[in-house]
Write an enzyme that holds these catalytic residues in place. Structure first.
Site, PDB file in Angstrom:
ATOM      1  N   CYS A  72     -18.458  70.663  30.453  1.00 29.72           N
ATOM      2  CA  CYS A  72     -19.255  70.997  29.268  1.00 29.72           C
ATOM      3  C   CYS A  72     -19.027  70.002  28.138  1.00 29.72           C
ATOM      4  CB  CYS A  72     -18.976  72.424  28.809  1.00 29.72           C
ATOM      5  SG  CYS A  72     -17.248  72.730  28.370  1.00 29.72           S
ATOM      6  N   HIS A 327     -15.023  76.244  25.325  1.00 27.36           N
ATOM      7  CA  HIS A 327     -16.301  75.737  25.841  1.00 27.36           C
ATOM      8  C   HIS A 327     -16.990  74.922  24.751  1.00 27.36           C
ATOM      9  CE1 HIS A 327     -19.989  75.653  28.197  1.00 27.36           C
ATOM     10  NE2 HIS A 327     -20.650  76.054  27.130  1.00 27.36           N
TER      11      HIS A 327
END
Length: 385
Positions: A72, A327
């Site tokens: 990510c 994230h």
């Protein structure tokens, strides 16, 4: 740290002088013809690829990138690179490596192929597998928790070092490099020492010098550029005084790039090696004017132009979670559509400025989404494309 589930030109044909002939065997002639044919194929492929990628910013539909192994952070940074037309203008002019092995190891070329796949494909998302394999050759592996600021520097340096055209490499440096002048003034004899330095991003503090929380980006910039008195154990040796003296240390801006990257230092080390995330509120504006933020002593561009200190917010790389597990996603302003998009791996959706402002931070939320990298573009560069 800072991430979790979601850091040879083609040889020209030799000129033959009139009247000069060489005698070659049939095998050598076949080898030469095969080499010329291969070069022609590579050249045609290079021209075709550049023509395709030259249309990259003309496609309105935003395309996502699949998460292929804690990627990510990589995906977010790639989207910020690709959505910046100043960067893609450089990328699509690179010389395509002729050798197949070199192609697999060339980060700029693999980025170009990925950009082509994103722009030509009919899918909503694509797999950055080829680029990921290429990066693994340079010790940038999947299933590793990367810090976005560190991975940005790794990617940028790999790209620049593998661009064989010196003019393009210089253009890339000019696009991102912040040029500063550091100074040190002895407070006893007033001897001043100056040194020029370059940075790819400004590491901005979340706390002031007196340990108070910084609440706005402008205040963080003030703290970063504020002169500091070096006393006690921090005193510096003065050549004129020939001893350690109290000194005033500071810096000034001599040149701001078209693409300005700011790093909010939300990760800090406490209690030894234990890294913690700073989640408190810090707002950032859609527009920056460095002539208003910095003093005349702090902002002294080498080539002052009207509007040279004016910037528009272009992208926000945001982090959710803790320093150990989190994230990344990217909020990016579309220069073609004049809309904000959120790039969350394979998911891409249009968002509002209020959604972007949610990344200001909130200390009370453990999984709070907070801005980590801010990317601003100079106003005149936005008008030039």
């Amino acid at each position: 740290m800072g991430q979790g589930v979601g850091r040879p030109e083609r040889r020209s044909k030799s000129l033959r002088l009139d009247g000069y002939q060489t005698i070659m065997t049939a095998e050598e002639e076949e080898e030469e013809e095969a080499a010329e044919c291969a070069e022609d194929v590579a050249e045609k492929h290079s021209q075709k690829l550049k023509a395709i990628c030259g249309q990259a910013d003309l496609k309105n539909e935003a395309v996502g990138l699949y998460n292929i192994g804690l990627s990510c952070c990589l995906n977010s940074l790639l989207q910020v690179f690709f959505m910046n037309r100043n960067f893609t203008a450089i990328l699509r002019r690179i010389k395509v490596p002729f050798d197949a092995v070199e192609q697999k190891q060339s980060v700029p070329y693999q980025m170009l192929l990925l950009l082509e796949a994103m722009q030509r494909g009919k899918h909503k998302s694509v797999h950055p597998t080829g680029l990921a394999k290429c990066l693994s050759e340079h010790r940038v592996r999947l299933f590793v928790l990367y810090d976005a600021s560190q991975l940005f520097l790794i990617l940028w340096n790999l790209i620049k070092s593998q661009i064989t055209n010196s003019h393009l490499a210089e253009s890339l440096a000019d696009l991102y490099t912040i040029r500063l002048q550091e100074y040190l003034v002895c407070q006893k004899c007033l001897l001043e020492t100056k040194k020029n330095s370059n940075m790819l991003m400004l590491p901005l503090p979340m706390f002031s010098h007196d340990s108070h929380r910084v609440r706005t980006l402008e205040d963080s910039l003030h703290c970063f550029f504020a002169p500091e008195h070096l006393t006690g154990d921090n005193m510096c040796h003065c050549k004129r005084c020939d001893k350690k003296t109290v000194c005033l240390q500071g810096m000034k801006v001599t040149c701001l790039p078209q693409t300005l990257t700011l790093h909010l230092k939300r990760f800090c080390s406490k209690h030894g090696n234990d890294t913690q995330k700073i989640g408190h509120y810090l707002s950032f504006p859609q527009n920056l004017d460095f002539r208003q933020i910095l003093t005349r002593e702090q902002y002294q561009p080498d080539f002052p132009e009207e509007g040279s200190g004016l910037y528009d917010l272009f992208a926000v790389v945001a982090h959710s979670g803790s320093a150990r597990c989190g994230h990344y996603c990217a909020y990016i302003w579309s220069l073609m559509e004049h809309k904000w998009y959120c790039f969350n791996d394979s998911s891409v959706c249009q968002v509002s400025w209020d959604d972007v402002k949610c990344t200001y931070g909130h200390a009370g939320l453990r999984w709070s989404e907070t801005a980590y990298l801010l990317v601003y573009r100079k106003k005149e560069s936005a008008a030039a494309f």
